[in-house]
Each structure stands twice: as C-alpha cells, then as structure tokens.
Enzyme design. Structure first.
Site, PDB file in Angstrom:
ATOM      1  N   HIS A  22       1.822  41.450 -68.309  1.00 40.25           N
ATOM      2  CA  HIS A  22       2.959  40.785 -67.719  1.00 40.25           C
ATOM      3  C   HIS A  22       3.318  41.388 -66.360  1.00 40.25           C
ATOM      4  CE1 HIS A  22       7.601  40.017 -67.334  1.00 40.25           C
ATOM      5  NE2 HIS A  22       6.836  38.876 -67.198  1.00 40.25           N
ATOM      6  N   HIS A  64       8.256  38.857 -57.686  1.00 38.91           N
ATOM      7  CA  HIS A  64       9.161  38.473 -58.554  1.00 38.91           C
ATOM      8  C   HIS A  64      10.543  37.967 -57.958  1.00 38.91           C
ATOM      9  CE1 HIS A  64      12.078  38.360 -62.007  1.00 38.91           C
ATOM     10  NE2 HIS A  64      10.822  37.880 -62.561  1.00 38.91           N
TER      11      HIS A  64
HETATM   12  O1  G3P Z   1       5.854  33.758 -67.151  1.00 35.00           O
HETATM   13  C1  G3P Z   1       6.552  34.569 -68.166  1.00 35.00           C
HETATM   14  C2  G3P Z   1       7.620  35.391 -67.518  1.00 35.00           C
HETATM   15  O2  G3P Z   1       7.041  36.283 -66.334  1.00 35.00           O
HETATM   16  C3  G3P Z   1       8.855  34.597 -67.024  1.00 35.00           C
HETATM   17  O3  G3P Z   1      10.051  35.288 -66.582  1.00 35.00           O
HETATM   18  O4  G3P Z   1      11.187  36.436 -65.033  1.00 35.00           O
HETATM   19  O5  G3P Z   1       9.232  37.750 -66.103  1.00 35.00           O
HETATM   20  O6  G3P Z   1       8.943  35.932 -64.480  1.00 35.00           O
HETATM   21  P1  G3P Z   1       9.878  36.352 -65.541  1.00 35.00           P
HETATM   22 MG    MG Z   2       6.852  35.881 -64.453  1.00 30.87          MG
END
Ligand code: G3P
Ligand code: MG
Length: 279
Positions: A22, A64
């Site tokens: 992630h 992000h």
């Molecule tokens: O793509 C999964 C996840 O990354 C979505 O939430 O806020 O971590 O980008 P976020």
């Molecule tokens: Mg994400």
C-alpha cells in the site's frame, strides 16, 4: 441470477497477488516514493498500489493528499502548484532521516522503476477541484503509452466515477477498480462503470457482502489491512487481495495453500453465502 458480462471477463484476467504493498510499503518507507516502491519489492511484493494526481501544469505525480504538508517539507495545494515546485520538496525526511532526499516521483518515473523491478501496480487516481475527468484521461493516456509489455496488466482505480469513466473512454481495455469508502449497495455501480474489481475499506466488509460482490463477477480487494489475522479472515471470506502498509508481515503469515496469484473472476461460493447473494 443476473450475471453481467463482467469487466473481469471482458477485460481479460488480472494477475492479482494476495498481498499488494500500500502506497509502496507505507509502514516501512515513505509513501508514494521510488524508495518505497523499491522497499516493497525487496519485501517480496509482486504488486504495489500508489496514488496519482495532477499538478497545476498537468504533470501526473505520485501523491496522496491534496496538500504537501503531511508528507513533504513544504506546504501548498498540489493541484495549484507546478510540478517544478513540488519536485523540489523532500518527500522522505518526514518519515525517517535515512530517506532524506526522496523526491515526489512522476508517474512516468514510477513506471520506469516498476519495469526494472518487475512490479505490477494498482494506480489509484485522486482528483480534486473539478479535475476528475482530466485526471482519468491523462493517466489512461500515459499508462497506455508507457506501460511495459512484460509487466502484469495494471489496474486503475478511483473513488471518482467521473475519473473511471474518463479513463475508460481513453483506454477502454485497461482494467478498472471501483474504490469504496463504505460498503452498502454502492458496489453495484461497478457494472455501469465496467469495473473488474471492487476495492473496499476492509472495516466495512462482511462475509455476505463479499459473497454478493463475488457472485456478481467482481474480485474484492480490501484496504488497508495491517494485521495478519484480519487478512486471513478476509481471505477466508473470499477477498482476493489485501492492500497492506506492512506487506512482509501479511506475507509471512499467509494461510497455507493460498495462491500467490488470484485469477479473476473468483469462483462462485456455495451454501448460505451463495443463497444470500442470489436473493
Ligand atoms: O487503493 C486503496 C487505498 O489506497 C484507498 O485509500 O486513502 O489509502 O488512498 P487511500
Ligand atoms: Mg491509495
């Protein structure tokens, strides 16, 4: 049961692994940096997820938040700044001094590194201030132009239906995933958007919802899962892949027999879960 000509079958199979790093590997390296992608690969990931957004001068970068403050040494709104200003920022020192000097990468730079490392990717598209359509079109164009043939097919995802539609318009055969914050029935929008996957916050998933989504022909991906026991529970429910900040910890405690690669769409469930899905 209505079984759509699912995007998974229309778009061909995705080579999704059980564990996806992630934002690279955000628990052990600064998120959305090249160093983070390298770390994810070193920890055993075959795929990573990262976030992509547009700068004011229409450069696609890995980032992000709407603003720079949390993950750089600078401040300001990403969508209002030129890429030259953002690329001067240090995107690593906030995480740990050993990462000082990490820059905010462009999507093109990230793809080059993925190619070198042999990493697949879920490219999450973030939009802001009315640029949802531009973001989807620009990212789809760039991925169609630069994605290396030797890598697994990428998965584009977004919380924004407009962004997904725009990506579909520009690159119809590129696989898309519908991102959801909650659960409920919103996953059903995946059909109209021609998505192959439904990517949901694991905290809102329940076994019956996972079964419904799977029986409709979509793979279920769950974010952000940092506890091995929770990952095992989700896999037992039929979740295809989990996004994790600490992918090595999930990989180290995978349930025996779980494949490293999950072809889509998954098989139909039997028993009560299926009966519920058919209702
Ligand atoms: O793509 C999964 C996840 O990354 C979505 O939430 O806020 O971590 O980008 P976020
Ligand atoms: Mg994400």
């Amino acid at each position: 049961m209505h079984r759509p000509d699912s995007a998974a079958s229309r778009l061909g199979e995705l080579d999704l692994p059980s564990v996806i790093g992630h934002r690279g590997a955000a628990g052990v390296a600064p998120e959305n940096t090249l160093g983070g992608l390298r770390r994810a690969s070193a920890l055993g990931c075959r795929w990573v997820e990262f976030d992509v957004r547009l700068t004011a001068d229409r450069e696609l970068i890995l980032f992000h938040d709407d603003r720079l403050e949390r993950t750089t040494d600078s401040c300001g709104n990403v969508g209002a700044l030129p890429s030259s200003a953002i690329r001067c920022c240090d995107a690593g020192a906030w995480f740990d001094a050993s990462f000082a000097g990490e820059r905010v990468p462009t999507l093109a730079e990230a793809i080059e590194l993925l190619s070198e490392l042999g990493l697949g990717a879920n490219v999450e598209l973030k939009s802001q201030r009315g640029n949802a359509i531009q973001t989807g079109m620009a990212a789809a164009d760039l991925l169609a132009r630069l994605w290396p043939q030797h890598l697994p097919r990428p998965l584009i995802s977004s919380f924004s239906p407009d962004t997904l539609e725009a990506a579909r318009y520009r690159a119809p055969t590129m696989a898309r995933g519908l991102l959801l914050r909650g659960a409920g029935g919103r996953w059903r929008r995946a059909e109209a958007l021609g998505c192959a996957t439904v990517n949901a916050d694991h905290r809102f998933l329940r076994p019956a919802v996972v079964a419904q989504i799977r029986n409709a022909g979509y793979s279920v991906l769950a974010y952000t899962v940092n506890e091995p026991a929770r990952a095992r529970e989700l896999f037992a429910w039929g979740v295809c892949s989990v996004f994790s900040d600490v992918p090595h910890m999930i990989l180290a405690q995978m349930p025996p027999g779980l494949p490293q690669s999950n072809a889509t769409p998954p098989p139909l469930l039997a028993g009560s879960a299926r009966r519920e899905a058919l209702m």
